[in-house]
Design an enzyme around this catalytic site. Structure first.
Site, short mmCIF file in Angstrom:
data_model
loop_
_atom_site.label_atom_id
_atom_site.label_comp_id
_atom_site.label_asym_id
_atom_site.label_seq_id
_atom_site.Cartn_x
_atom_site.Cartn_y
_atom_site.Cartn_z
N ASP A 34 -24.38 -13.31 160.63
CA ASP A 34 -24.03 -12.30 160.26
C ASP A 34 -23.12 -11.48 160.35
OD1 ASP A 34 -27.31 -12.64 161.06
OD2 ASP A 34 -26.69 -11.96 158.89
N ASP A 174 -34.27 -13.82 154.93
CA ASP A 174 -33.70 -13.62 155.98
C ASP A 174 -34.05 -12.47 156.19
OD1 ASP A 174 -30.00 -12.76 156.72
OD2 ASP A 174 -31.72 -13.56 158.06
C1 DX5 Z 1 -30.37 -9.18 159.20
C2 DX5 Z 1 -29.50 -9.97 159.88
C3 DX5 Z 1 -30.87 -11.58 160.82
C4 DX5 Z 1 -31.00 -11.43 161.51
C5 DX5 Z 1 -32.79 -12.63 161.33
O1 DX5 Z 1 -29.61 -8.44 158.85
O2 DX5 Z 1 -29.37 -10.66 158.15
O3 DX5 Z 1 -30.14 -12.70 160.22
O4 DX5 Z 1 -30.49 -11.88 162.03
O5 DX5 Z 1 -33.01 -11.95 162.97
P1 DX5 Z 1 -35.40 -12.07 162.89
O6 DX5 Z 1 -35.13 -12.96 162.78
O7 DX5 Z 1 -34.68 -11.55 164.55
O8 DX5 Z 1 -35.09 -10.77 162.00
ZN ZN Z 2 -28.35 -12.75 157.82
#
Ligand code: DX5
Ligand code: ZN
Length: 225
Positions: A34, A174
């Site tokens: 990310d 996601d």
């Molecule tokens: C949020 C990110 C995700 C996040 C997912 O903007 O794109 O990839 O890290 O983490 P969880 O599973 O905790 O929602």
């Molecule tokens: Zn992401």
């Protein structure tokens, strides 16, 4: 089967290499990075130097999720640091078609990311370029948020669009992908699961066991065709 992509922003960044090795052994399918610029989203995470530093620790694909403004300016930089897949947000660039075309010309898997409130309309015009669509199931920027249930409909509509146009587009989801939401999204057609704190990282049972359990859980379920 669904592909599992750990969201490395949820990793212990001080021990990123160790976590990547554990997950590689745990049969995950790709690694999700990310990338945030503090503008498109109100948060900062990691950059190309960090990706470069672990590129040779695994041969699994690296997926850069660009939550940055003017992503078109940085595509080549992420290709050069070893990314095999790159997704850009439709909301972040006025020149989406040109940006996706350029990504495609570099040979990377070309992804289009959509915020929860963004419709699927642009796919009518760029569906022939993209290899995968990222359906944000939370508002981008932070781990640990709650799944937005209206996105289930969007996954369903996207699957219908893909099938009715005979397109080869994968559906990545996601945000709060958990043991509760995984069956729902796979039933709608999602086949790439970005897994963060909701099912993989920061679990009492540890990363190795979490990866093994997740693999077993997702392999028991089929993705809607
Ligand atoms: C949020 C990110 C995700 C996040 C997912 O903007 O794109 O990839 O890290 O983490 P969880 O599973 O905790 O929602
Ligand atoms: Zn992401």
């Amino acid at each position: 089967m669904a592909e599992i992509g750990p969201s490395l922003m949820c990793s212990d960044l001080g021990a990123l290499r160790e976590d990547i090795n554990i997950l590689h052994e745990g049969n995950v399918d790709f690694f999700h990075f990310d990338i945030m610029d503090g503008h498109f989203v109100p948060n900062y995470t990691m950059g190309t130097d960090m990706i470069k530093s672990v590129r040779y620790d695994t041969n699994l694909p690296f997926d850069a999720h660009l939550m940055i403004e003017y992503p078109e300016r940085y595509i080549d930089t992420f290709v050069e640091c070893g990314c095999d897949m790159i997704s850009v947000h439709e909301e972040a660039t006025p020149h989406l078609h040109r940006t996706l075309q350029h990504m495609k010309s570099t040979g990377v898997q070309t992804g289009l990311a959509l915020n929860p409130s963004t419709s699927l309309n642009s796919l009518e015009y760029v569906g022939d370029i993209v290899d995968y669509v990222v359906i944000m199931t939370v508002n981008p920027g932070f781990a640990g948020q709650t799944f937005i249930s209206s996105t289930l409909n969007k996954i369903d509509n996207l699957k219908h669009f893909i099938n009715s146009n005979n397109l080869q587009i994968k559906i990545q989801v996601d945000g709060n992908i958990s043991y509760d939401t995984i069956p729902e999204v796979m039933k709608k057609g999602a086949n790439m699961l970005v897994c963060g704190t909701s099912c993989l990282f920061r679990q009492p049972k540890g990363l190795q066991q979490a990866a093994a359990d997740l693999r077993q859980f997702t392999d028991r379920m089929k993705v809607k065709q």
